[in-house]
Design an enzyme around this catalytic site. Structure first.
Site, short mmCIF file in Angstrom:
data_model
loop_
_atom_site.label_atom_id
_atom_site.label_comp_id
_atom_site.label_asym_id
_atom_site.label_seq_id
_atom_site.Cartn_x
_atom_site.Cartn_y
_atom_site.Cartn_z
N GLU A 1 -73.75 33.82 54.15
CA GLU A 1 -75.11 33.74 54.65
C GLU A 1 -75.34 32.60 55.62
O GLU A 1 -76.15 32.70 56.54
CB GLU A 1 -76.08 33.62 53.47
CG GLU A 1 -76.13 34.88 52.63
CD GLU A 1 -77.00 34.67 51.42
OE1 GLU A 1 -78.20 34.89 51.52
OE2 GLU A 1 -76.46 34.28 50.37
N SER B 1 -73.94 34.49 48.57
CA SER B 1 -72.66 33.98 49.11
C SER B 1 -71.69 33.59 48.00
O SER B 1 -71.05 32.55 48.05
CB SER B 1 -72.93 32.78 50.03
OG SER B 1 -73.85 33.11 51.04
N ARG B 2 -71.59 34.47 46.98
CA ARG B 2 -70.87 34.09 45.77
C ARG B 2 -69.42 34.55 45.67
O ARG B 2 -68.64 33.98 44.93
CB ARG B 2 -71.57 34.70 44.54
CG ARG B 2 -72.86 34.10 44.11
CD ARG B 2 -73.56 34.93 43.00
NE ARG B 2 -72.80 36.01 42.46
CZ ARG B 2 -72.28 36.05 41.23
NH1 ARG B 2 -72.47 35.06 40.41
NH2 ARG B 2 -71.58 37.07 40.82
N GLN B 3 -69.09 35.67 46.31
CA GLN B 3 -67.90 36.41 45.88
C GLN B 3 -66.58 35.64 45.97
O GLN B 3 -65.79 35.67 45.04
CB GLN B 3 -67.78 37.75 46.64
CG GLN B 3 -68.81 38.77 46.18
CD GLN B 3 -68.79 38.97 44.68
OE1 GLN B 3 -67.75 39.21 44.10
NE2 GLN B 3 -69.93 38.85 44.04
N THR B 4 -66.33 34.95 47.08
CA THR B 4 -65.06 34.22 47.18
C THR B 4 -65.00 33.14 46.12
O THR B 4 -63.98 32.97 45.45
CB THR B 4 -64.92 33.61 48.59
OG1 THR B 4 -64.94 34.67 49.53
CG2 THR B 4 -63.62 32.83 48.71
N ILE C 1 -69.32 44.76 50.84
CA ILE C 1 -70.47 45.07 51.71
C ILE C 1 -70.16 44.72 53.16
O ILE C 1 -71.07 44.50 53.96
CB ILE C 1 -71.75 44.33 51.23
CG1 ILE C 1 -71.51 42.82 51.14
CG2 ILE C 1 -72.22 44.89 49.91
CD1 ILE C 1 -72.76 42.02 50.81
N GLY C 2 -68.87 44.66 53.46
CA GLY C 2 -68.49 44.32 54.83
C GLY C 2 -68.04 42.89 54.97
O GLY C 2 -67.50 42.50 56.01
N GLN C 3 -68.26 42.10 53.92
CA GLN C 3 -67.88 40.69 53.98
C GLN C 3 -66.39 40.49 53.79
O GLN C 3 -65.86 39.43 54.06
CB GLN C 3 -68.69 39.88 52.95
CG GLN C 3 -68.14 39.85 51.52
CD GLN C 3 -68.41 41.10 50.70
OE1 GLN C 3 -68.24 42.21 51.19
NE2 GLN C 3 -68.80 40.93 49.46
N GLY C 4 -65.71 41.53 53.25
CA GLY C 4 -64.27 41.46 53.07
C GLY C 4 -63.82 40.91 51.74
O GLY C 4 -62.71 40.42 51.61
#
Lengths: 427, 344
Positions: free
Chosen positions: B299, B87-90, B45-48
């Protein structure tokens, strides 16, 4: 530790394609035989629906299907509690709520068909501010969920009108304080502000079910919800999130089940691309909150007690408002230590667009209130506001959070020291 | 008159959905040429997240970044992702990929041990190669270990990782317990200039420092921090999708739900004309449960800019903003009230 890759400043894979216009967004997608969908959005904030006459729309040449709530197998959904109608039947609860959907050969025909649908409303008094929503004579947003999901307009959180945090004894903390300060703050419904409006493309695959493309942040949750609404098994709904033109929490699915139903009914691919106006009116925003903070401090600047009362406006559906309220509740004292905490958090239905997750999720609101309080108290104590913060930060010796968790790897002190150094801060 | 001031704010933010199990999965396959493809459910979503996931896998498998590719967010093909939010993905995605990479490494080590006729324990890995610890000159390129695994030693270098954060769960009836897997921290200082004639606030400079554990990709973090500060600036000074409604003293009499903004022309997010110099710094306080010590960033970066700006406005002109946004009318009203108080 020596790394070969971690710590390297790599640009994003998609970055160049997105800024040079090469990425394919759902609004760019086209499938042979594809129909175009358009929704009829409520022009009322709160009204009974007496009649929806879709026949003038159906008579228009090129119109393939018109869908209302009556056509939807299981017409209710929601991420936390089930209070959101895919298309409402009895009443509308906010301006911008989708009432009917048309799929037609062209976008122009779909628009024309939507304008021919006749809705008879009986206007009801509406409530926008959550404080007003809790008044005894307030209009009730959801009469049908009294006692199950809500009491009046108060949404039940884990079965209760109010969610409480109790840690230590705030009354004792206030008694031991030299200074007690109390203020109320309010926050606005901020939009996520994604540049790409929402869009959905649904393709029927016969016995295999269907494929959905939409710029959603939660494809698995959306696939599950669509399956439930259309009474399919989850493995028959293939949900793909391709290029996403910004999300910020605002893109967790909107009207996929209705577009999917249109595709199944017509056996044709159907795409609905929101206009900017539709996305602004229908898209979720940051749930506004009222926050009353009362804090007690010693004259040397040590925080003794933090008491918080918050009220969230969820809008016409609970959506993630319960979680937002909960999160602001348990983390809302910020990166600071206090031996005593108390919080009371409430969330109410209002006749507004359902609030959603926007980057910062409950903590943006709480941080505004808490950090304003920190400055107000520092001034009253005659202390440098940055020093006052440093005196109270969570750290290895005072690491207990308001939920009683012993925090570790706490970086607030080095962050404050770093910005002090960078800016040449002088109180 | 133009008056300058500065303000500070700190913040804390969580990763993972509070009280939820937060499962995450990853499939990782090394092909017979040594290249790697990853399938994750998470959405870019743009967060990379796609880029960061590839960096984590490249590090874990000791192969060049260019050899890793990720395919994502297709429920018919990719494994389960609870959702790309909180703010979970990493944290969760990175851990799931690491677990899958460990399985691949085990296959590659087994094949290399068979090839060299040594025990697995005698081997180690370095960029590009698996080698015998006591005889570093005896080394096998990783892509050779891969092709031997495929066609000679009959074991595919494919890993399936699933990750649940530890210890997190529902809070009790007093909201006590461990709600989330990890916490990040940030502090921001804003310098502003307030025009006392017009009430307009100009943000001159933002300094911000973020602790999100290990910085897997400092360039993307800088982007997050700048973007977050800009979004926070918009919230502090302008943005309101129901104008005039949310006021501490009560809903404004002119509030009208029928006149909401319908495009970016009448919803003034901060533009290049409003954006100040933003100086960012990364502070790494590692968390051992995170991938390579990483926590979360998506976030938190939004949250401290607005209060820092609001505090800077007070520092400049002595007007406290109780409800957002700090629009010129509120600042002028505050200045007037302050003046009347001083006269009295």
């Amino acid at each position: 530790m020596n790394f070969s890759e971690i710590g390297k400043p790599r640009p994003r894979f998609e970055g160049i394609d997105q800024v040079t216009g090469k990425s394919t967004y759902v609004g760019d997608m086209y499938l042979p035989g594809m129909l175009y969908a358009k929704g009829l959005l409520s022009t009322e904030d709160h009204a009974k629906i007496l009649e929806i006459d879709t026949s003038p729309a159906k008579q228009l040449k090129g119109v393939r299907v018109v869908i209302t709530g009556h056509d939807i197998p299981v017409n209710i959904t929601g991420p936390i509690v089930q209070d959101a109608y895919c298309l409402p039947i009895d009443k509308v609860r906010y301006r911008g709520e989708m009432i009917a959907l048309v799929a037609a050969d062209t976008e122009e025909i779909a628009e024309e068909a939507v304008s021919r649908i006749k809705v008879k409303y009986e206007r009801l008094p509406a409530v926008f501010d959550p404080r007003d929503a809790l008044q005894p004579d307030a209009p009730i947003v959801h009469d049908e969920f009294q006692g199950t999901l809500c009491n009046g307009n108060l949404i039940l959180m884990h079965g209760h009108d109010v969610s409480r945090l109790v840690h230590g004894d705030v009354e004792q903390g206030f008694a031991e304080s030299d200074l007690i300060v109390e203020h109320t703050f309010a926050t606005t419904p901020e939009l996520g502000g994604a540049i790409e409006p929402y869009a959905v493309l649904a393709q029927p695959n016969g016995a295999d079910g269907l494929t959905i493309w939409a710029p959603s942040q939660s494809p698995f949750a959306n696939a599950g919800a669509i399956a439930k609404i259309l009474q399919l098994s989850t493995n028959k709904v293939r949900f793909i999130s391709p290029a996403v033109g910004g999300a910020f929490g605002q893109k967790a699915g909107y009207f996929e089940p209705v577009v999917a139903l249109a595709a199944l009914k017509t056996d044709r691919p159907v795409r609905y691309t929101f206009t900017s106006k539709e996305f602004f009116l229908h898209g979720s925003s940051r749930s506004p909150m009222y926050l009353t903070y009362k804090m007690g401090v010693k004259s040397d600047g040590k925080i003794m007690a933090i008491q918080r009362t918050t009220l969230t406006s969820a809008g016409a559906q609970a959506s993630v408002g319960i979680l937002i309220t909960h999160k602001g509740g348990f983390m809302g004292a910020g990166p600071y230590y206090s031996p005593n905490h108390y919080a009371e958090c409430r969330v109410a239905y209002t006749n507004k667009v359902p609030g959603g997750a926007v980057r910062g999720f409950g903590m943006a609101q709480a941080t505004f209130a808490m950090e304003s309080m920190m400055d107000i108290i520092a001034e009253k104590l005659g202390m440098d506001p940055l020093e006052f913060r440093l005196k109270n930060v969570l750290c290895d010796c005072n690491n207990c959070s308001p939920t009683g968790e012993n925090m570790k790897s706490i970086g607030i002190r080095p962050c404050l020291e770093k910005v002090r150094e960078m800016s040449g801060w002088q109180a | 008159m133009k008056r300058r001031g500065h303000g500070v704010a700190g913040c804390i933010y969580t990763a993972t959905v509070p009280g939820a199990p937060n499962p995450e999965a990853a499939n990782v396959q090394m092909n017979d040429d040594g290249s790697v493809q990853i399938q994750i459910g998470g959405v870019e979503i743009g967060q990379g997240c796609r880029t960061v996931i590839c960096q984590i896998a490249a590090e874990a498998l000791c192969i060049p970044f260019e050899k890793v590719r990720v395919y994502n967010s297709d429920t018919g093909v990719t494994p389960f992702d609870m959702l790309t939010a909180s703010s979970r993905q990493t944290f969760v995605g990175g851990n799931a990929v690491l677990l899958a990479c460990e399985q691949i490494k085990k296959v590659l080590f087994d094949s290399t041990a068979k090839k060299f006729e040594v025990p697995v324990e005698a081997l180690d890995i370095k960029p590009g190669f698996i080698y015998i610890k006591d005889h570093p000159e005896a080394c096998l390129p990783i892509e050779v270990a891969a092709i031997l695994s495929y066609y000679v030693f009959r074991q595919l270098p494919i890993g399936v990782g699933q990750f649940y954060p530890f210890n997190t769960g529902q809070l009790d009836e007093n909201m006590q317990g461990i709600p989330c897997a990890t916490y990040s921290y940030q502090a921001t200082i804003a310098d502003v200039e307030v025009d006392t004639e017009t009430g307009v606030v100009d943000v001159l400079k933002i300094y911000t420092a973020l602790d999100c554990g290990r910085a897997i990709n400092p360039l993307l973090l800088q982007g997050q921090m700048e973007g977050g500060a800009i979004m926070g600036l918009g919230w502090a000074l302008r943005e309101d999708s129901y104008p005039l409604m949310t006021r501490v003293e009560g809903v404004h009499p002119e509030f009208d739900p029928a006149t909401r903004p319908t495009s970016f022309a009448d919803y003034p997010i901060a533009t290049a004309m409003d954006i100040p110099d933003i100086e960012t710094a990364i502070v790494e306080v590692l968390q051992e449960e995170g991938p390579y010590g990483a926590k979360s960033a998506g976030e938190i970066v939004h949250n401290s800019a607005a209060p820092a700006i609001i505090n800077a406005i007070y520092n400049a002109v002595g007007v406290r903003i109780w409800d957002l946004p700090a629009s010129p009318d509120k600042i002028l009203k505050g200045l007037k009230e302050k003046q009347q108080l001083e006269i009295a």
